[in-house]
Scaffold this active site. Structure first.
Site, PDB file in Angstrom:
ATOM      1  N   HIS A  55       9.505  -6.214  -7.319  1.00 40.51           N
ATOM      2  CA  HIS A  55       9.776  -4.963  -8.033  1.00 40.51           C
ATOM      3  C   HIS A  55       8.434  -4.328  -8.393  1.00 40.51           C
ATOM      4  O   HIS A  55       7.412  -5.025  -8.487  1.00 40.51           O
ATOM      5  CB  HIS A  55      10.590  -5.238  -9.299  1.00 40.51           C
ATOM      6  N   GLU A  57       7.078  -3.240 -11.078  1.00 37.28           N
ATOM      7  CA  GLU A  57       6.372  -3.769 -12.245  1.00 37.28           C
ATOM      8  C   GLU A  57       5.728  -5.119 -11.925  1.00 37.28           C
ATOM      9  O   GLU A  57       4.584  -5.383 -12.326  1.00 37.28           O
ATOM     10  CB  GLU A  57       7.344  -3.944 -13.423  1.00 37.28           C
ATOM     11  N   CYS A  85      13.973  -3.870 -15.177  1.00 40.33           N
ATOM     12  CA  CYS A  85      15.177  -4.692 -15.025  1.00 40.33           C
ATOM     13  C   CYS A  85      14.967  -5.990 -15.828  1.00 40.33           C
ATOM     14  O   CYS A  85      13.854  -6.261 -16.296  1.00 40.33           O
ATOM     15  CB  CYS A  85      15.420  -4.998 -13.543  1.00 40.33           C
ATOM     16  N   CYS A  88      11.917  -8.016 -14.613  1.00 40.05           N
ATOM     17  CA  CYS A  88      10.628  -7.403 -14.957  1.00 40.05           C
ATOM     18  C   CYS A  88      10.387  -7.468 -16.459  1.00 40.05           C
ATOM     19  O   CYS A  88       9.250  -7.651 -16.900  1.00 40.05           O
ATOM     20  CB  CYS A  88      10.584  -5.961 -14.471  1.00 40.05           C
TER      21      CYS A  88
HETATM   22  N1  LIG Z   1      12.415  -0.869 -13.055  1.00 36.38           N
HETATM   23  C1  LIG Z   1      12.802  -1.287 -11.838  1.00 36.38           C
HETATM   24  N2  LIG Z   1      14.102  -1.470 -11.607  1.00 36.38           N
HETATM   25  C2  LIG Z   1      14.453  -1.913 -10.373  1.00 36.38           C
HETATM   26  N3  LIG Z   1      15.686  -2.182  -9.883  1.00 36.38           N
HETATM   27  C3  LIG Z   1      15.524  -2.599  -8.613  1.00 36.38           C
HETATM   28  N4  LIG Z   1      14.225  -2.608  -8.277  1.00 36.38           N
HETATM   29  C4  LIG Z   1      13.533  -2.188  -9.363  1.00 36.38           C
HETATM   30  C5  LIG Z   1      12.137  -1.980  -9.639  1.00 36.38           C
HETATM   31  O1  LIG Z   1      11.235  -2.189  -8.816  1.00 36.38           O
HETATM   32  N5  LIG Z   1      11.838  -1.543 -10.899  1.00 36.38           N
END
Ligand SMILES: Nc1nc2[nH]cnc2c(=O)[nH]1
Length: 158
Positions: A55, A57, A85, A88
């Site tokens: 992801h 972040e 999410c 993260c």
């Molecule tokens: N904030 C965020 N939500 C996600 N949902 C799926 N992938 C991501 C991501 O890279 N960042």
């Protein structure tokens, strides 16, 4: 919120667009800022690298930690184009930044089929009630390593 904060958020949003256009993954971007400078950037790379943890972040946090040669980002601020999410969020708590700015929120993400509600719901459940089966095994053996860690004199705590 200052103009500088807006500038960093716009960069995170530009990264989201860049990654999406490059077919790297979902439309998410993030930057890590220290002393008013961007020290790391990331966009989502899940589908292009077959890495479900890539992801935006997490990509930016990994890069920032590598750059600072530290497992924490205590004097840093994270700007992400979308509310983090649960994965993260966990990574963010472990890195202990000063602050997080986010663009879209979880409802905006859910509206484009990035709905994390099932994970929030799972976290709230007792382990026995979860949709994925979690079974405890060999706790005694595992605890021995924990006990060794507990007794270890030269450990680096975090
Ligand atoms: N904030 C965020 N939500 C996600 N949902 C799926 N992938 C991501 C991501 O890279 N960042």
């Amino acid at each position: 919120m200052t103009e500088r904060d807006e500038f960093f958020m716009k960069r995170a949003i530009a990264l989201a667009e860049e990654g999406m256009n490059a077919n790297a993954g979902g439309p998410f971007g993030a930057v890590v800022v220290k002393d008013d400078e961007i020290i790391a950037e990331g966009y989502n790379r899940v589908t292009s690298t077959n890495d479900p943890t890539a992801h935006a972040e997490v990509v930016a946090i990994r890069e920032a930690c590598k750059k600072l040669n530290n497992f924490e980002l205590t004097d840093c601020t994270i700007y992400t184009s979308c509310e983090p999410c649960p994965m993260c969020l966990g990574a963010i708590y472990w890195t202990r930044p000063k602050m997080v700015y986010f663009g879209c929120n979880r409802e905006d993400a859910a509206a484009i089929q990035f709905d994390d509600q099932f994970i929030y719901d799972e976290i709230d459940k007792d382990i026995d009630g979860r949709q994925i089966k979690f079974v405890q095994l060999a706790r005694k053996d595992a605890l021995e390593v924990f006990n060794a860690w507990d007794a270890k004199q030269d450990k680096k705590e975090y």
